[in-house]
Motif scaffolding. Structure first.
Motif, PDB file in Angstrom:
ATOM      1  N   ALA A 396      47.020  67.801  53.575  1.00 14.34           N
ATOM      2  CA  ALA A 396      45.923  67.526  52.643  1.00 14.34           C
ATOM      3  C   ALA A 396      45.062  66.388  53.178  1.00 14.34           C
ATOM      4  O   ALA A 396      43.830  66.462  53.179  1.00 14.34           O
ATOM      5  N   LYS A 397      45.713  65.344  53.669  1.00 15.13           N
ATOM      6  CA  LYS A 397      44.979  64.174  54.142  1.00 15.13           C
ATOM      7  C   LYS A 397      44.090  64.543  55.340  1.00 15.13           C
ATOM      8  O   LYS A 397      42.933  64.147  55.417  1.00 15.13           O
ATOM      9  N   LEU A 398      44.642  65.325  56.234  1.00 15.51           N
ATOM     10  CA  LEU A 398      43.916  65.604  57.474  1.00 15.51           C
ATOM     11  C   LEU A 398      42.820  66.652  57.311  1.00 15.51           C
ATOM     12  O   LEU A 398      41.967  66.795  58.175  1.00 15.51           O
ATOM     13  N   SER A 399      42.868  67.400  56.205  1.00 17.19           N
ATOM     14  CA  SER A 399      41.834  68.425  56.046  1.00 17.19           C
ATOM     15  C   SER A 399      40.793  68.025  55.005  1.00 17.19           C
ATOM     16  O   SER A 399      39.915  68.810  54.655  1.00 17.19           O
ATOM     17  N   GLN A 400      40.910  66.794  54.547  1.00 11.83           N
ATOM     18  CA  GLN A 400      39.939  66.268  53.583  1.00 11.83           C
ATOM     19  C   GLN A 400      38.530  66.330  54.183  1.00 11.83           C
ATOM     20  O   GLN A 400      38.340  66.006  55.354  1.00 11.83           O
ATOM     21  N   ASP A 401      37.548  66.704  53.405  1.00 17.71           N
ATOM     22  CA  ASP A 401      36.146  66.792  53.845  1.00 17.71           C
ATOM     23  C   ASP A 401      35.930  67.776  54.992  1.00 17.71           C
ATOM     24  O   ASP A 401      35.006  67.618  55.780  1.00 17.71           O
ATOM     25  N   LYS A 402      36.802  68.761  55.118  1.00 19.65           N
ATOM     26  CA  LYS A 402      36.624  69.735  56.191  1.00 19.65           C
ATOM     27  C   LYS A 402      36.646  71.127  55.585  1.00 19.65           C
ATOM     28  O   LYS A 402      37.271  71.344  54.535  1.00 19.65           O
ATOM     29  N   ILE A 403      35.994  72.042  56.268  1.00 17.79           N
ATOM     30  CA  ILE A 403      36.103  73.443  55.869  1.00 17.79           C
ATOM     31  C   ILE A 403      37.118  74.075  56.810  1.00 17.79           C
ATOM     32  O   ILE A 403      36.971  73.990  58.037  1.00 17.79           O
ATOM     33  N   ILE A 404      38.142  74.653  56.232  1.00 15.58           N
ATOM     34  CA  ILE A 404      39.166  75.265  57.077  1.00 15.58           C
ATOM     35  C   ILE A 404      38.779  76.710  57.367  1.00 15.58           C
ATOM     36  O   ILE A 404      38.548  77.492  56.450  1.00 15.58           O
ATOM     37  N   ILE A 405      38.669  77.043  58.630  1.00 18.82           N
ATOM     38  CA  ILE A 405      38.258  78.403  58.993  1.00 18.82           C
ATOM     39  C   ILE A 405      39.486  79.298  59.196  1.00 18.82           C
ATOM     40  O   ILE A 405      39.523  80.435  58.769  1.00 18.82           O
ATOM     41  N   ILE A 406      40.481  78.750  59.880  1.00 21.24           N
ATOM     42  CA  ILE A 406      41.720  79.503  60.082  1.00 21.24           C
ATOM     43  C   ILE A 406      42.875  78.539  59.899  1.00 21.24           C
ATOM     44  O   ILE A 406      42.792  77.373  60.295  1.00 21.24           O
ATOM     45  N   GLU A 407      43.933  79.009  59.343  1.00 25.86           N
ATOM     46  CA  GLU A 407      45.101  78.167  59.134  1.00 25.86           C
ATOM     47  C   GLU A 407      46.322  78.987  59.514  1.00 25.86           C
ATOM     48  O   GLU A 407      46.370  80.178  59.243  1.00 25.86           O
ATOM     49  N   GLN A 408      47.293  78.328  60.112  1.00 25.01           N
ATOM     50  CA  GLN A 408      48.444  79.078  60.585  1.00 25.01           C
ATOM     51  C   GLN A 408      49.643  78.146  60.634  1.00 25.01           C
ATOM     52  O   GLN A 408      49.504  76.998  61.052  1.00 25.01           O
ATOM     53  N   ARG A 409      50.779  78.594  60.216  1.00 27.13           N
ATOM     54  CA  ARG A 409      51.930  77.698  60.331  1.00 27.13           C
ATOM     55  C   ARG A 409      53.199  78.395  60.794  1.00 27.13           C
ATOM     56  O   ARG A 409      53.412  79.575  60.510  1.00 27.13           O
ATOM     57  N   SER A 410      54.001  77.663  61.534  1.00 29.79           N
ATOM     58  CA  SER A 410      55.335  78.134  61.880  1.00 29.79           C
ATOM     59  C   SER A 410      56.290  77.091  61.301  1.00 29.79           C
ATOM     60  O   SER A 410      55.872  76.213  60.559  1.00 29.79           O
ATOM     61  N   ARG A 411      57.551  77.159  61.662  1.00 27.88           N
ATOM     62  CA  ARG A 411      58.533  76.268  61.046  1.00 27.88           C
ATOM     63  C   ARG A 411      58.182  74.790  61.273  1.00 27.88           C
ATOM     64  O   ARG A 411      58.275  73.984  60.368  1.00 27.88           O
ATOM     65  N   ASN A 412      57.776  74.453  62.511  1.00 28.66           N
ATOM     66  CA  ASN A 412      57.508  73.041  62.794  1.00 28.66           C
ATOM     67  C   ASN A 412      56.039  72.681  62.960  1.00 28.66           C
ATOM     68  O   ASN A 412      55.695  71.525  63.025  1.00 28.66           O
ATOM     69  N   THR A 413      55.201  73.700  63.125  1.00 29.04           N
ATOM     70  CA  THR A 413      53.822  73.417  63.503  1.00 29.04           C
ATOM     71  C   THR A 413      52.828  74.017  62.531  1.00 29.04           C
ATOM     72  O   THR A 413      52.944  75.193  62.167  1.00 29.04           O
ATOM     73  N   HIS A 414      51.861  73.217  62.140  1.00 35.53           N
ATOM     74  CA  HIS A 414      50.791  73.708  61.286  1.00 35.53           C
ATOM     75  C   HIS A 414      49.488  73.519  62.052  1.00 35.53           C
ATOM     76  O   HIS A 414      49.224  72.438  62.562  1.00 35.53           O
ATOM     77  N   GLN A 415      48.658  74.559  62.135  1.00 35.63           N
ATOM     78  CA  GLN A 415      47.392  74.424  62.851  1.00 35.63           C
ATOM     79  C   GLN A 415      46.229  74.826  61.959  1.00 35.63           C
ATOM     80  O   GLN A 415      46.330  75.777  61.183  1.00 35.63           O
ATOM     81  N   MET A 416      45.133  74.095  62.110  1.00 36.14           N
ATOM     82  CA  MET A 416      43.934  74.418  61.333  1.00 36.14           C
ATOM     83  C   MET A 416      42.717  74.359  62.246  1.00 36.14           C
ATOM     84  O   MET A 416      42.533  73.372  62.965  1.00 36.14           O
ATOM     85  N   VAL A 417      41.914  75.420  62.212  1.00 36.56           N
ATOM     86  CA  VAL A 417      40.615  75.355  62.865  1.00 36.56           C
ATOM     87  C   VAL A 417      39.641  74.969  61.766  1.00 36.56           C
ATOM     88  O   VAL A 417      39.598  75.618  60.722  1.00 36.56           O
ATOM     89  N   MET A 418      38.916  73.874  61.988  1.00 35.80           N
ATOM     90  CA  MET A 418      38.108  73.315  60.904  1.00 35.80           C
ATOM     91  C   MET A 418      36.696  72.971  61.385  1.00 35.80           C
ATOM     92  O   MET A 418      36.441  72.843  62.573  1.00 35.80           O
ATOM     93  N   LYS A 419      35.843  72.795  60.393  1.00 33.94           N
ATOM     94  CA  LYS A 419      34.468  72.353  60.633  1.00 33.94           C
ATOM     95  C   LYS A 419      34.209  71.197  59.688  1.00 33.94           C
ATOM     96  O   LYS A 419      34.763  71.172  58.599  1.00 33.94           O
ATOM     97  N   GLU A 420      33.362  70.250  60.084  1.00 35.28           N
ATOM     98  CA  GLU A 420      32.966  69.186  59.152  1.00 35.28           C
ATOM     99  C   GLU A 420      32.299  69.850  57.957  1.00 35.28           C
ATOM    100  O   GLU A 420      31.486  70.760  58.136  1.00 35.28           O
ATOM    101  N   ASP A 421      32.635  69.403  56.755  1.00 37.06           N
ATOM    102  CA  ASP A 421      31.959  69.906  55.582  1.00 37.06           C
ATOM    103  C   ASP A 421      30.704  69.060  55.371  1.00 37.06           C
ATOM    104  O   ASP A 421      30.772  67.939  54.878  1.00 37.06           O
ATOM    105  N   SER A 422      29.545  69.610  55.750  1.00 37.81           N
ATOM    106  CA  SER A 422      28.336  68.785  55.728  1.00 37.81           C
ATOM    107  C   SER A 422      27.947  68.407  54.296  1.00 37.81           C
ATOM    108  O   SER A 422      27.336  67.381  54.061  1.00 37.81           O
TER     109      SER A 422
END
Ligand code: ASP
Ligand code: MG
Length: 425
Positions: A396-422
């Motif tokens: 939540a903290k790291l995606s604040q003020d961002k638009i998440i385009i793709i999100e993906q998670r495995s057991r240990n890793t969470h990845q987000m492709v994001m854009k600045e929310d203008s």
């Protein structure tokens, strides 16, 4: 036998080189192979030089003069006696560069790149080795191109393990019978036709790991301007934490996802021979740092890796066929051909999304290739956030003020492709 690696920041000026000397005095109590990178931002400058030469972007003479002034000023502060033979050695490197620059390009960009950009490491090691000898730290300078043998994939030389091993065993190791310290270059290798190759930007760590592998070293120490491996890049995050211990597995995952503290190729050769890797501060060389080694202790500190300047491609078969094995195989062949590293991927029925560094020298030809067979949409200037050992709060903290385009998670890793929310800024 141990291997040390000093990167560009640790030899960026005369005081830094003196600091390297003091570390060697104190910590090189046994046979030590010292791998050094180009000084400061020299590699970037040399890239400018190659662009000026090959693409006629910029002025060759100006860039060359800057490079020469920079190196000579460091040398003059370290070795004031201009009759010292090091001055001759440095002069010769510049004379040869100049000769090469006077000829019209006769080969590929990548070939010329390697012949020229490699000189940064040659200059750095000549200066450091010469200075150390002057101050009583006796050492032998050797040319890494005679030991790290590669094929001719310029800018991404693939190491011939068998041949390199033979050369190291037969010709490098015996030098330790009469010398305690050997100084050599990171990042560069040689081909069977005696051309120079480079191993990819920031490749000196990889050289250190390879040499440790070939010499069966007991440990590798990478000396850095940070206290060790941190859980996030201090460039982007406040309150970073040092991780005391990492397994090879954790380290390879972190570097694979883009943690820039060590080059991703560094871990494999070390893991294969169970050689511990220490990452330590050259500013506080007596502090503990981080150790990367075989262990069953898993690190569970959340670590974040933030990559900017990413491009997200969405690849769709033109004929509306599924993204299945045939199409995937065609897509990956093109990525591999263009040497493009995928940072994240995801597929749906008729579209395949891939996120990677937006390096236009590589992306343009890749796009051309892909567009022959596929419809390709792209989103530039996106960011990739990878969180290892994630929890909901961190996400939540790291995606604040961002638009998440793709999100993906495995057991240990969470990845987000994001854009600045203008809208939010
Ligand atoms: N000097 C090279 C670079 O800056 C290699 C390295 O620093 O590891 O990419
Ligand atoms: Mg560097």
């Amino acid at each position: 036998m141990q291997v040390f690696k000093f990167g560009g920041a640790s030899v960026k000026d005369a005081d830094s080189v003196k600091n390297v000397a003091s570390i060697l005095k104190k910590h090189a109590d046994r046979s030590t192979l010292v791998v050094i990178s180009a000084m400061g931002k020299t590699t970037n400058k040399l890239e400018e030089l190659v662009n000026a030469y090959f693409y006629k972007e910029g002025d060759i003479q100006t860039i060359l003069a800057e490079l020469k002034t920079y190196h000579l000023s460091i040398l003059e502060q370290l070795v004031p006696d201009k009759k010292n033979t090091i001055y001759n050695d440095i002069e010769n490197v510049f004379v040869e560069l100049l000769w090469a620059l006077e000829e019209e390009p006769s080969s590929t960009y990548n070939h010329h790149y390697d012949q020229m950009v490699s000189q940064g490491e040659v200059l750095a090691t000549k200066i450091v080795s010469g200075y150390l000898n002057e101050t009583g730290i006796k050492n032998k300078w050797i040319d890494a191109r005679g030991f790290i043998q590669t094929d001719n994939s310029y800018r991404e030389g693939k190491v011939d393990y068998e041949l390199s091993q033979q050369l190291v065993t037969n010709e490098l190791l015996p030098i330790f019978n009469s010398q305690n310290i050997i100084i050599t270059q990171g990042f560069i290798g040689g081909t069977s036709e005696n051309y120079t190759t480079t191993l990819g930007r920031e490749g000196s760590d990889y050289t250190a790991a390879l040499l440790a592998y070939f010499t069966d070293a007991t440990q590798v120490i990478i000396w850095k301007d940070v206290p060790g491996v941190l859980n996030a890049d201090p460039k982007y995050f406040k309150n970073t934490k040092k991780i005391d211990e990492l397994t090879y597995h954790d380290a390879i995952e972190l570097t694979y996802f883009g943690a820039s503290v060590i080059h991703p190729k560094t871990i494999k050769p070390l893991q294969n021979k169970n050689i511990p890797l220490f990452v330590k501060s050259f500013i506080k060389p007596d502090d503990e740092g981080t150790v990367i080694k075989d262990s069953d202790k898993r690190n569970n500190v959340p670590s974040y890796i933030f990559k900017t300047n990413q491009i997200l491609l969405s690849i769709q078969p033109k004929d509306f066929s599924f993204i299945a094995e045939d199409n995937l195989s065609a897509i990956f062949t093109l990525f591999s051909k263009n040497n493009v590293h995928v940072n994240m991927m995801q597929n749906s029925a008729i579209s395949f999304s891939v996120c990677m560094d937006d390096d236009h020298h590589k992306i343009e030809p890749l796009l051309n290739d892909l567009q022959q067979q596929f419809k390709v949409l792209y989103n530039k200037n996106v960011q990739l956030m990878t969180i290892r050992n994630y929890d909901q709060e961190t996400i939540a903290k790291l995606s604040q003020d961002k638009i998440i385009i793709i999100e993906q998670r495995s057991r240990n890793t969470h990845q987000m492709v994001m854009k600045e929310d203008s809208a939010s800024s």
